[in-house]
Design an enzyme around this catalytic site. Structure first.
Site, PDB file in Angstrom:
ATOM      1  N   CYS A 113      11.479   7.694  81.786  1.00 36.29           N
ATOM      2  CA  CYS A 113      12.160   7.626  83.083  1.00 36.29           C
ATOM      3  C   CYS A 113      11.400   8.807  84.103  1.00 36.29           C
ATOM      4  O   CYS A 113      12.213   8.442  85.086  1.00 36.29           O
ATOM      5  CB  CYS A 113      13.481   7.852  82.268  1.00 36.29           C
ATOM      6  SG  CYS A 113      13.947   7.496  81.067  1.00 36.29           S
TER       7      CYS A 113
ATOM      8  N   HIS B 197      17.893   9.179  88.497  1.00 38.87           N
ATOM      9  CA  HIS B 197      17.150   8.638  87.515  1.00 38.87           C
ATOM     10  C   HIS B 197      18.728   7.696  86.510  1.00 38.87           C
ATOM     11  O   HIS B 197      19.606   8.964  86.296  1.00 38.87           O
ATOM     12  CB  HIS B 197      16.294   8.968  85.636  1.00 38.87           C
ATOM     13  CG  HIS B 197      16.631   7.984  85.377  1.00 38.87           C
ATOM     14  ND1 HIS B 197      15.799   7.240  84.744  1.00 38.87           N
ATOM     15  CD2 HIS B 197      17.174   8.488  83.768  1.00 38.87           C
ATOM     16  CE1 HIS B 197      16.202   6.227  83.216  1.00 38.87           C
ATOM     17  NE2 HIS B 197      16.449   7.423  82.762  1.00 38.87           N
TER      18      HIS B 197
ATOM     19  N   ASN C 102      19.644   1.169  81.741  1.00 41.43           N
ATOM     20  CA  ASN C 102      18.966   1.919  81.893  1.00 41.43           C
ATOM     21  C   ASN C 102      17.765   1.530  82.042  1.00 41.43           C
ATOM     22  O   ASN C 102      16.880   0.903  80.698  1.00 41.43           O
ATOM     23  CB  ASN C 102      18.930   3.141  81.137  1.00 41.43           C
ATOM     24  CG  ASN C 102      17.619   4.295  81.074  1.00 41.43           C
ATOM     25  OD1 ASN C 102      16.819   4.234  81.387  1.00 41.43           O
ATOM     26  ND2 ASN C 102      17.804   5.462  80.384  1.00 41.43           N
TER      27      ASN C 102
HETATM   28  C1  LIG Z   1      24.325   7.242  73.499  1.00 42.67           C
HETATM   29  C2  LIG Z   1      25.294   8.265  74.484  1.00 42.67           C
HETATM   30  C3  LIG Z   1      26.303   7.169  75.285  1.00 42.67           C
HETATM   31  C4  LIG Z   1      26.456   8.303  73.607  1.00 42.67           C
HETATM   32  O1  LIG Z   1      27.473   8.714  74.197  1.00 42.67           O
HETATM   33  P1  LIG Z   1      27.817  10.113  73.515  1.00 42.67           P
HETATM   34  O2  LIG Z   1      29.240   9.908  74.080  1.00 42.67           O
HETATM   35  O3  LIG Z   1      27.357  11.551  73.402  1.00 42.67           O
HETATM   36  O4  LIG Z   1      28.125   9.874  71.548  1.00 42.67           O
HETATM   37  P2  LIG Z   1      27.567  10.545  70.476  1.00 42.67           P
HETATM   38  O5  LIG Z   1      26.692  10.797  69.910  1.00 42.67           O
HETATM   39  O6  LIG Z   1      28.384  11.879  70.455  1.00 42.67           O
HETATM   40  O7  LIG Z   1      28.796   9.868  69.558  1.00 42.67           O
HETATM   41  C5  LIG Z   1      30.185   9.403  69.529  1.00 42.67           C
HETATM   42  C6  LIG Z   1      30.576   8.488  68.291  1.00 42.67           C
HETATM   43  O8  LIG Z   1      29.978   7.275  68.300  1.00 42.67           O
HETATM   44  C7  LIG Z   1      29.375   6.397  67.605  1.00 42.67           C
HETATM   45  N1  LIG Z   1      28.410   5.367  68.567  1.00 42.67           N
HETATM   46  C8  LIG Z   1      27.371   5.654  68.816  1.00 42.67           C
HETATM   47  N2  LIG Z   1      26.746   4.230  69.660  1.00 42.67           N
HETATM   48  C9  LIG Z   1      27.772   3.492  69.804  1.00 42.67           C
HETATM   49  C10 LIG Z   1      28.539   2.279  70.177  1.00 42.67           C
HETATM   50  N3  LIG Z   1      27.130   1.760  71.140  1.00 42.67           N
HETATM   51  N4  LIG Z   1      29.428   2.200  69.934  1.00 42.67           N
HETATM   52  C11 LIG Z   1      30.815   2.163  69.438  1.00 42.67           C
HETATM   53  N5  LIG Z   1      30.312   3.530  68.601  1.00 42.67           N
HETATM   54  C12 LIG Z   1      28.816   4.050  68.951  1.00 42.67           C
HETATM   55  C13 LIG Z   1      28.827   7.826  66.921  1.00 42.67           C
HETATM   56  O9  LIG Z   1      28.088   7.049  65.732  1.00 42.67           O
HETATM   57  C14 LIG Z   1      29.433   8.635  67.019  1.00 42.67           C
HETATM   58  O10 LIG Z   1      30.487   8.533  65.479  1.00 42.67           O
HETATM   59  P3  LIG Z   1      31.354   9.275  64.950  1.00 42.67           P
HETATM   60  O11 LIG Z   1      31.883  10.637  65.763  1.00 42.67           O
HETATM   61  O12 LIG Z   1      31.857   8.537  63.621  1.00 42.67           O
HETATM   62  O13 LIG Z   1      29.458  10.018  64.201  1.00 42.67           O
HETATM   63  C15 LIG Z   1      25.191   9.274  75.386  1.00 42.67           C
HETATM   64  O14 LIG Z   1      24.624  10.325  74.088  1.00 42.67           O
HETATM   65  C16 LIG Z   1      23.931   9.082  76.337  1.00 42.67           C
HETATM   66  O15 LIG Z   1      23.929   8.308  77.431  1.00 42.67           O
HETATM   67  N6  LIG Z   1      22.521  10.160  76.079  1.00 42.67           N
HETATM   68  C17 LIG Z   1      21.276   9.800  77.359  1.00 42.67           C
HETATM   69  C18 LIG Z   1      20.958   8.431  76.314  1.00 42.67           C
HETATM   70  C19 LIG Z   1      19.325   7.782  76.039  1.00 42.67           C
HETATM   71  O16 LIG Z   1      18.305   9.033  76.006  1.00 42.67           O
HETATM   72  N7  LIG Z   1      18.284   7.769  77.281  1.00 42.67           N
HETATM   73  C20 LIG Z   1      17.594   7.749  77.372  1.00 42.67           C
HETATM   74  C21 LIG Z   1      16.135   8.842  78.073  1.00 42.67           C
HETATM   75  S1  LIG Z   1      17.116   9.018  80.149  1.00 42.67           S
END
Ligand SMILES: CC(C)(COP(=O)(O)OP(=O)(O)OC[C@H]1O[C@@H](n2cnc3c(N)ncnc32)[C@H](O)[C@@H]1OP(=O)(O)O)[C@@H](O)C(=O)NCCC(=O)NCCS
Length: 345
Positions: free
Chosen positions: A131, A270, A300
């Site tokens: 990124c 980003h 993204n």
């Molecule tokens: C991935 C992302 C959207 C997840 O959001 P979050 O608020 O951190 O959510 P969490 O990972 O804590 O998951 C919360 C819950 O939602 C669930 N969940 C994850 N993806 C899901 C989806 N697509 N749909 C529904 N539920 C989902 C998880 O299993 C978890 O359930 P649990 O509480 O029963 O374990 C967020 O962390 C993010 O955008 N991170 C950066 C992304 C990234 O790495 N980008 C690439 C590099 S820049």
């Protein structure tokens, strides 16, 4: 109203006179038309439009045509940047392509783009910085121009992220889309580069990866069965690190230029997640209208996200002379980037 009207009484102090390292002369972007919506994904994995939109700000992402490959996206964006720069192809004397989704591991995708564009003899190579790739590529271009080795460098960020998604993993496949952005970097241009700084912390290397297909896990039946050739990430960790580092990079840039963070007119971060971007804006005390969120219909696009968002604003005529723009990246590696540009008068 332009953002500058609301926050600045005087022209930006030191940065108003800061010498340009080099300049961006032309910009272009390409986004495939086809959209893969959250509703489409509901049919594939256990997710919902509401969950995805609330947690990420994404409603849909672009998917390139089946017979396209990453180099095709790169060529489309590059041709637009070249037209905008009003330079013939023969004026380009270096090409740098930032991608983590190359046409193949070897040779570089840059060489394929070179051939498709019709370039002759000039150096071309890929960089793999995920990124933050576009920011790193701008730095390399700037170094070549300052050293007098190059005059006009074509910098491209192009990604076919949807080809590397595991559509059985709801934590990753909802996030990414395809696209490309490009810039022609020259001595003189529309956006003067005042500051560039990049960094990395390899201790976070396993936070986002495509584990299979390299020397550590060469392709095998096992890597295929275990779906090791797709993106895997620990989203929550990425989220926190991204907010912390993007805020810090911006503060460091302001300090180095002798300005306040509040002097920045446009922050083009980003585009990983709208909540990450909003949190960075809040940490920096920047009003939301100056912090660009451009992922609702794109997702993204990794190395392409910053030039796509930047070019979008440029094409809408949003920039005014003297304004300061911060391009701020963070992603796999972990690697980060920060560039400050000033719009030419
Ligand atoms: C991935 C992302 C959207 C997840 O959001 P979050 O608020 O951190 O959510 P969490 O990972 O804590 O998951 C919360 C819950 O939602 C669930 N969940 C994850 N993806 C899901 C989806 N697509 N749909 C529904 N539920 C989902 C998880 O299993 C978890 O359930 P649990 O509480 O029963 O374990 C967020 O962390 C993010 O955008 N991170 C950066 C992304 C990234 O790495 N980008 C690439 C590099 S820049």
């Amino acid at each position: 109203m332009s953002p500058s009207d609301s926050h600045r009484d005087d022209p930006v102090g030191v940065a108003a006179n800061a010498p340009a390292i080099c300049s961006i002369r032309g910009l272009g972007r390409y986004l495939p038309e086809r959209q893969l919506t959250n509703v489409d994904l509901e049919k594939v994995v256990d997710t919902s439009d509401e969950w995805i939109f609330q947690r990420t700000g994404i409603r849909s992402r672009r998917v390139m045509p089946e017979d396209w490959i990453t180099s095709d996206l790169a060529v489309a964006a590059a041709q637009r940047a070249l037209a905008d720069a009003d330079l013939p192809l023969t004026a380009i004397d270096q090409m740098i392509l930032a991608t983590v989704t190359p046409d193949h591991l070897c040779p570089s995708t840059a060489c394929v783009v070179h051939h498709k564009l019709g370039m002759k003899n000039v150096p071309a190579f890929d960089i793999s910085v995920a990124c933050s790739g576009f920011g790193y590529a701008l730095s390399i271009a700037a170094a070549g121009i300052v050293a007098g080795m190059h005059h006009n460098v074509l910098v491209i960020g192009a990604e076919a992220m949807t080809r590397f998604m595991n559509y059985e993993d709801r934590t990753s496949c909802i996030l990414f889309g395809d696209g490309a952005g490009a810039a022609v970097v020259s001595k003189e241009g529309r956006f003067d580069l005042l500051y560039t700084d990049n960094g990395a912390d390899g201790s976070m290397a396993d936070m986002i990866e495509i584990p299979g297909g390299g020397s550590r896990e060469p392709a095998s039946e096992g890597t295929l069965q275990e779906r090791r050739h797709f993106v895997v990430l620990r989203g929550r960790e990425v989220f926190k690190s991204a907010v912390r580092q993007m805020s810090q990079s911006t503060r460091d840039a302001a300090e180095a230029l002798g300005i306040q963070v509040s002097d920045i007119d446009w922050m083009v971060p980003h585009q990983a997640n709208a909540r990450i971007i909003e949190a960075v804006g809040e940490q920096l005390g920047l009003p939301a209208e100056r912090v660009v969120v451009d992922l609702e219909d794109k997702g993204n696009t990794t190395a392409a996200s910053i030039p796509i968002a930047f070019t979008g604003l440029y094409e809408q005529g949003r920039f005014e002379p003297g304004q300061l723009i911060a391009l701020v990246g963070f992603g796999a590696g972990a690697a980060w980037s920060c560039q400050i540009l000033r719009v030419r008068g």
